[in-house]
Design an enzyme around this catalytic site. Structure first.
Site, short mmCIF file in Angstrom:
data_model
loop_
_atom_site.label_atom_id
_atom_site.label_comp_id
_atom_site.label_asym_id
_atom_site.label_seq_id
_atom_site.Cartn_x
_atom_site.Cartn_y
_atom_site.Cartn_z
N HIS A 464 0.83 -1.21 0.00
CA HIS A 464 0.00 0.00 0.00
C HIS A 464 0.86 1.26 0.00
CE1 HIS A 464 -3.63 2.39 1.27
NE2 HIS A 464 -2.68 3.18 1.75
N GLU A 465 1.78 1.33 0.95
CA GLU A 465 2.61 2.53 1.05
C GLU A 465 3.52 2.68 -0.17
OE1 GLU A 465 1.87 4.76 3.06
OE2 GLU A 465 0.55 3.54 4.31
N HIS A 468 1.74 4.50 -2.86
CA HIS A 468 1.88 5.95 -2.69
C HIS A 468 3.23 6.42 -3.21
CE1 HIS A 468 -1.75 6.90 -0.53
NE2 HIS A 468 -1.47 6.15 0.52
N HIS A 471 3.36 6.80 -6.89
CA HIS A 471 2.64 8.01 -7.30
C HIS A 471 3.57 9.22 -7.22
CE1 HIS A 471 -1.60 10.10 -6.98
NE2 HIS A 471 -1.01 10.31 -8.15
#
Length: 673
Positions: A464-465, A468, A471
């Site tokens: 998940h991290e 980020h 991105h």
């Protein structure tokens, strides 16, 4: 004497020279950097030349370079490696930074230039990204109160300053409660606990300076303790301490702080002409209105609660079969859910965990990025803020893309949770900048010489991290203010939640889920069980999340509650909250909402983004492969590289051709009828 924070950093890739910075450097550097930034802003505001995009908006993008350096260095350590001095500095900096922001947003000469450009925007022949940055700049100034005058402007500055102070106090109180509490365990108390939990408890005891194992309030330790400890009395004590963070009636109590924050947010919104804070906050999000948020959450709540109620009956029957009468309690749920998972799916977390080594899961997250986007990761030997941190240079086709830093282990000086931040944002104008991105997690640190083992939820958090981080690292826009994760709050979780799906791709686990001792890959039957159990206990997980999101929304709609705890109870009772499930984040430790404005009225955004991430991964499945090159290229072009260069709905529609409904989310969570 020179201050390393203000010097040119002659380090690899302009990395922060943490080894040369002392805590005594931050305060003087902050004062100098704040003054420099205001001088740069004043020069733009008082420019005798007529306003142009270049001499006003683009010039503003280039201000505050020294301040950015100081803030990047300080907030890296303030969140992930705090100490008494850094907490004192954080309390001192909060009102200063608020006053600094107010000074810029209340600069009438500057706002006059911005408004002049906004009024003439159709005649300026701007590029799409220039037009976007002008719109966002004008909107940010208006929403910050730049159009206010007199007493209203003065009061807005006071409100924002007080909110900054309260947010810092909330965070530091929570950190204090989390770091001060621990529960010593006697050797007999370890009975029934898997080796990885015992090892983590012993390591936590060493970190706390205790002679034996302890349970702390770190999620990576307390959750497996609640899953595996047969001692109901110890589970109850641990659970109660975990849920009482920020509400212990001591100097760290956050309840009155939460009440004051809500009152001030309502006042802030009304100063700007909004009915309430939720209307103000959601205006710029994809959802747009509180009603649209509530509609989504209620569509998910009903099937989730029905599933949780049915599961509770099964777990309570299991508890009664153990000779324990009465109702299932919150400290019982994880223990009996784990026993049920083992019985129904023949999946034992203790047997699974040796296959989920931290280093191998990092490799897996990198390898997926290589296959999807052509990125390569090479370890870097550079000074970082803590010995546990690691760094990699990220390249593509031999060209530097970014620096990635991973800080994975829990410690008393680190706030709870997991997050991604950028020490430097990507930009091309007015100066070329490549990103420096940090992932921070709170995994249990193993004893010296032993591999770090993750739970499946931990591994999902790592992916998940890293979503980020991608991105941020793949950002390819003109201006830093629209780079990376500078997007609507209910869009920012799309890349992170989407990337979690690659952890569940069988070929990824087949390659990287290898046993810590033998090196053997995860057996196929275990892999099949892991994937089959992916929606296990999803009623519980969805209920605890949606309840928190609905409480957050209720806090900010209409008049602010004088007693947030009473309001929390009212909302949960109205929902028919299952008795044996607590909110994921109760008010006194709801840092997403009260440590700052980031997720206030916006905790729903994880669910809003999940509607898109389920649909987005389905696009890869429809293309025939999780690593389809064409879909990966579209994902990067329209979402990961685009930052906030366009409206989130437009970016998603360019990627997928349409906006999705809630059906894919319910199916993905196993909640569809």
């Amino acid at each position: 004497m020179t201050n390393p924070l203000l010097e040119t950093w002659d380090t690899p890739f302009g990395m922060i020279p943490f080894d040369a910075i002392s805590d005594d450097d931050y305060a003087p550097a902050m004062d100098i950097a704040l003054a420099e930034d205001l001088a740069e802003v004043d020069a733009i505001a008082n420019n005798p030349d007529a306003p142009t995009f270049a001499n006003t908006i683009e010039a503003m993008q280039g201000t505050g370079e020294a301040l950015d350096k100081v803030l990047s260095a300080f907030f890296a350590v303030a969140g992930a490696d705090s100490n008494d001095k850094r907490q004192e500095l954080q309390r001192a900096f909060s009102p200063k930074l608020s006053a600094h922001s107010s000074a810029i947003f209340s600069n009438h000469a500057l706002f006059a230039r911005i408004r002049d450009l906004w009024d003439r925007r159709d005649t300026l022949e701007l590029s799409d990204q220039e037009a976007r940055v002008l719109m966002l700049t004008h909107r940010n100034f208006v929403r910050a109160g730049a159009a206010l005058t007199g007493d209203r402007a003065k009061r807005m500055a006071e409100v924002k300053s007080r909110l900054a102070v309260l947010g810092t106090e909330f965070t530091q109180n929570l950190l204090a409660d989390e770091s001060e509490w621990f529960m010593p365990l006697a050797e007999a108390d370890l009975e029934g606990l898997p080796d990885f939990v015992v090892d983590a408890a012993r390591a936590a005891g060493e970190e706390k300076g205790q002679p034996g194992p302890v349970v702390t309030l770190s999620r990576s330790l307390i959750v497996p303790f609640l899953q595996f400890s047969p001692r109901r009395d110890l589970r109850e004590a641990a659970y109660n301490a975990w849920t009482a963070r920020g509400a212990n009636g001591n100097k760290n109590d956050n309840r009155s702080i939460a009440a004051e924050i809500l009152q001030l947010r309502e006042e802030r919104a009304k100063l700007l002409g909004y009915d309430d804070f939720a209307s103000y906050k959601l205006e710029t999000e994809m959802a747009g209105t509180p009603d649209r948020v509530r509609e989504l959450l209620k569509q998910v709540w009903e099937p989730a609660r029905a599933r949780a109620d049915a599961d509770a009956q099964i777990l309570q029957h299991m508890m009664h079969s153990d000779g324990i009468n009465g109702d299932l309690q919150a400290w019982d749920w994880r223990y009996y859910a784990e026993k049920r998972r083992k019985a129904e799916h023949d999946l034992d977390e203790a047997a699974l965990k040796p296959y989920l080594q931290l280093d191998r899961m990092i490799e897996a997250s990198f390898d997926c990025a290589t296959r999807l986007f052509g990125l390569q990761f090479t370890p870097l030997d550079v000074p970082l803020y803590h010995p546990d941190c690691r760094a990699w240079e990220v390249t593509r086709n031999g060209q530097h893309v970014a620096v990635f830093v991973g800080d994975y282990f829990a410690r008393g000086s680190k706030r709870s949770g997991a997050w991604c931040s950028a020490m430097r944002m990507q930009a091309k104008r007015p100066k070329v900048e490549t990103p420096i991105v940090v992932n921070v997690c709170n995994f249990a640190k193993p004893p010296a010489g032993q591999p770090a083992l993750l739970s499946y939820d931990d591994a999902r958090t790592l992916f998940h991290e890293f979503g980020h981080a991608l991105h941020q690292m793949l950002s390819d826009v003109e201006f830093g203010s629209i780079a990376g994760t500078s997007v609507a709050r209910d869009f920012v979780e799309l890349p992170s939640q989407l990337y979690e799906h690659w952890l569940e791709v069988p070929e990824v686990l087949e390659r990287f889920a290898t046993h810590a001792r033998t090196g053997e890959p995860m057996p196929k039957d275990m892999l099949d069980k892991v994937l089959a159990a992916s929606t296990f206990d999803m009623g519980f997980q969805t209920v605890e999340y949606v309840a928190s999101a609905l409480v957050d929304l209720a806090f900010h709609e209409g008049a602010a509650p004088a007693d947030p705890m009473a309001k929390q109870t009212e909302v949960l009772n109205g929902l028919g909250m299952p008795a044996a499930i607590g909110m994921r984040h109760a008010t006194p430790h709801f840092a997403h909402v009260f440590a700052g404005d980031g997720y206030s009225s916006g905790y729903y955004s994880y669910m809003w983004s999940e509607v898109m991430d389920a649909d987005a991964f389905a696009a890869f499945e429809e293309a025939g492969s999780a690593f389809d090159a064409g879909m990966a290229k579209k994902l990067e072009r329209h979402i990961l590289s685009a930052g906030g260069s366009a409206e989130a709905q437009d970016l998603y529609t360019q990627f997928r051709g349409r906006m999705p409904g809630v059906d894919a989310l319910l199916k993905g969570r196993g909640l569809a009828a």
